[in-house]
Design an enzyme around this catalytic site. Sequence first.
Site, PDB file in Angstrom:
ATOM      1  N   CYS A 217      20.484   4.895 -24.278  1.00 34.86           N
ATOM      2  CA  CYS A 217      20.741   3.664 -23.720  1.00 34.86           C
ATOM      3  C   CYS A 217      20.441   4.196 -22.293  1.00 34.86           C
ATOM      4  O   CYS A 217      19.877   5.164 -22.312  1.00 34.86           O
ATOM      5  CB  CYS A 217      21.882   4.141 -24.687  1.00 34.86           C
ATOM      6  SG  CYS A 217      23.129   5.279 -24.224  1.00 34.86           S
TER       7      CYS A 217
ATOM      8  N   CYS B 235      21.887   8.222 -21.628  1.00 33.35           N
ATOM      9  CA  CYS B 235      20.716   8.802 -21.524  1.00 33.35           C
ATOM     10  C   CYS B 235      20.103   8.881 -21.165  1.00 33.35           C
ATOM     11  O   CYS B 235      19.375  10.425 -20.375  1.00 33.35           O
ATOM     12  CB  CYS B 235      19.911   8.441 -23.351  1.00 33.35           C
ATOM     13  SG  CYS B 235      20.841   8.276 -24.583  1.00 33.35           S
TER      14      CYS B 235
ATOM     15  N   ASP C 253      -5.668  -9.441   7.735  1.00 29.56           N
ATOM     16  CA  ASP C 253      -7.563  -9.063   8.362  1.00 29.56           C
ATOM     17  C   ASP C 253      -8.264  -9.885   8.489  1.00 29.56           C
ATOM     18  O   ASP C 253      -8.150 -10.972   7.958  1.00 29.56           O
ATOM     19  CB  ASP C 253      -7.819  -6.984   8.222  1.00 29.56           C
ATOM     20  CG  ASP C 253      -9.706  -6.875   8.362  1.00 29.56           C
ATOM     21  OD1 ASP C 253      -9.532  -7.324  10.083  1.00 29.56           O
ATOM     22  OD2 ASP C 253     -10.125  -6.719   7.609  1.00 29.56           O
TER      23      ASP C 253
ATOM     24  N   ASP D  18      -8.623  -4.205   4.498  1.00 30.77           N
ATOM     25  CA  ASP D  18      -9.868  -3.961   3.054  1.00 30.77           C
ATOM     26  C   ASP D  18     -10.753  -2.713   3.946  1.00 30.77           C
ATOM     27  O   ASP D  18     -11.301  -1.240   3.074  1.00 30.77           O
ATOM     28  CB  ASP D  18     -10.363  -4.736   3.133  1.00 30.77           C
ATOM     29  CG  ASP D  18     -11.922  -5.699   4.137  1.00 30.77           C
ATOM     30  OD1 ASP D  18     -11.017  -5.122   5.178  1.00 30.77           O
ATOM     31  OD2 ASP D  18     -13.468  -5.480   3.559  1.00 30.77           O
TER      32      ASP D  18
ATOM     33  N   ASP E 103      -7.716  -0.619   8.252  1.00 35.47           N
ATOM     34  CA  ASP E 103      -6.916  -1.236   8.702  1.00 35.47           C
ATOM     35  C   ASP E 103      -5.599  -0.412   7.707  1.00 35.47           C
ATOM     36  O   ASP E 103      -4.400  -1.126   7.428  1.00 35.47           O
ATOM     37  CB  ASP E 103      -6.421  -2.655   7.171  1.00 35.47           C
ATOM     38  CG  ASP E 103      -7.993  -3.631   7.512  1.00 35.47           C
ATOM     39  OD1 ASP E 103      -7.751  -4.340   9.231  1.00 35.47           O
ATOM     40  OD2 ASP E 103      -8.574  -3.823   6.938  1.00 35.47           O
TER      41      ASP E 103
END
Length: 746
Positions: free
Chosen positions: A29, A32, A436, A639, A643
């Site tokens: 649980c 634990c 971008d 990309d 950036d």
Amino acid sequence: MSQNMNNFINNKKSIKKFESNYHIEGMNCASCVNHVEKSLRKIPGVLEVSVNLASEKAQIQSEKKISSATIKAAVEKAGYKAIPILEEEQKDSLMPPKQKDGKWLIIFSALLSLPLILPMLLLPFSIDFALPVWTQVILASIIQFFIGRKFYISAWKALWTKSAHMDLLVVLGTSSAYGLSLYQIISHPTDVLNGKIHLYFESSAVIITLVLFGKWLEGRAKRKTTSAIRALQELKPEKARVLSNGTEVEVLLSNLKMNDIVIIKPGERIPVDGEIVEGFSQVDESLITGESLAIDKLTGDNVTGGSLNYNGLIKVKINALGAESTLSRIIRLVEQAQMAKAPIQKLVDKVSAIFIPIVLAIAIITFILWGVLSGDWEKAIINSISVMIIACPCALGLATPTSIMVGTGAAAKHGILIKDAEALEIAHAIKTVAFDKTGTITEGKPHLIRIKSIKMPEEELLAISAALQTGSEHPFAKAVLIAAQEKNIPIPKVTNTQAISGRGISATLNNKQYYLGSERLLNEFAVQIDDEYKNIVKKYADMGQSVSWLFEKKETQSILIGFLTFSDTLKEAAKEAIEHLHSLGIKTVMLTGDHLMSAQVIAKEINMDEVYSNLLPEDKVACINKLKNKLTKVAMVGDGINDAPALAAADIGIAMSSGTDAAMQAAGITLMRGNPILVSAAIEISNKTFRKIQQNLFWAFIYNIIGIPLAALGLLNPMLAGAAMAFSSVCVISNSLLLRNWRPRK
């Protein structure tokens, strides 16, 4: 390179963490999980610990390498067992270990429990049937101490380590029912034999059976949460066909070397990342990129390991192996996301840490109040048993991790890689998305449209421009180099090449210092432009074309030589992507280093809300911070390496996999296809996953909020409490598994 970029890269280099992964046995649980994490955090040098109940796995990050013996000792001290996951065993690392004898043990327990509960089942049909007392004792004892022995072992460990978890509640509850029955037999044997006193052996036996059955169902359901990553892992063929000295030799993947030539026949899985050196075919990369259509692959094209070769024999030169392959990196990202904890989990952890002690306190109070107020101590024991049995924190512990595991897996199946749970949780709250332009909204493959020279022949201007950009990965550089190659123009060699971040490039040629770049670079060097050329450039910019200026820097002044114009194609789904975001109530912004007019043409065509142009990397960061200051969550989509700072500055960065490694490293989400429509899809799966987390937590909390008072008031039979507890976790996992049906909208 700008200071922000330097800081970003230096910070990335300076952070070095050692990571180790372990299976944790014995967890039941959320309590634990807390005990294991608390014990591991006490180890000197440990920086971060994440223990996942759903995968039964611990991920430990430390500032130095920590021995396996130290980790095992810490986990054992908490009452559990740690098993290291070696690199070569990662294939099954996220899957909870299979239960060895679970099913047959449950069947055996059910068969033994049936005679005990049969009289109760027959009573509504006016059939008065009583099992002999000593038969009840024997059957109940086998279930209690043989079948249920693991509960006692686990509970003893909990007491020894001064912790508390679900098994302790099960042991206390069932032992109380079993003990009460023995007490009645010993103290009132005649009344028991005459049937005047009821025994509760059936309650203890059925509760153990139901708990075992619930855990078995829970284990099966948990394994389903890892189905997406297992689908990725199974894409790896075990062997490859290598061309060696003119003959085909089948070898294990572990024995392959860089630059080996691998032969892939039609219908086979491509085993490695590489470049096609001979042949052509169609390749299905859907399980890696989410792209459903087969892609034509020709000589010189790259292929990805794990994709399916359709109809042609191809020979591939290996360019990535092992952990550096695309598929391995994808699996690693998904594993990290599924292991991570969402911020909302912190609330659950705090509740779980005190949950079981509170339940035990309620059970004791229930026992005392019922005994004192009613004088019926037998009823007091039964009601306190119901309290202990109904209060299972398993559902709390599974509510968040199962949703995250299924959500990130479903996203990965469709080409959306979510780096961590925090990114998944933040994405649902995004209200502004900044894009971008080049390579994100547009294809990122611009064409050189025209060359305008002022001081020299156009072919010479093109040769100088190509020389300056040799070796550059910028899209404009590639366009210039392609144009020079098509015109068979010799490219001279330059020296002292220097990239000027966000503005352009410079180099020395024939003892002359040349610069090629944006209008911002032109203005920095105070280059004079005649009105005639300004008007020409404005006309091209109004048409959506981008301009690069070439000039020579002399001692007293800089002389304009000419300019190049470029045109890039909008991505097919760009307009639809913006429409999807608008339908979600999200504002869209363009951040670009390009000229204002060319940026506005693109923005107008796709109905983007705002445009910020002529931006350097640090300017993009400033824009992101400005948007964040409006108290809105901001995502950045990019990309390129320029950036990366903006991706890191945003609340969440979304990188195109077609971009640079720096961009993907800075981003919280990576899109395996360069399709902008996946931006809204990433936000949608985040929304759905977060809703599942909220639903699961609601049901986990409401279950206990309603169930515990009912049990304390004597309105809940212990067997019903056991059944409800057993199925609560299964319900939470089943709700999470509904996310497997998610698909990005078309």
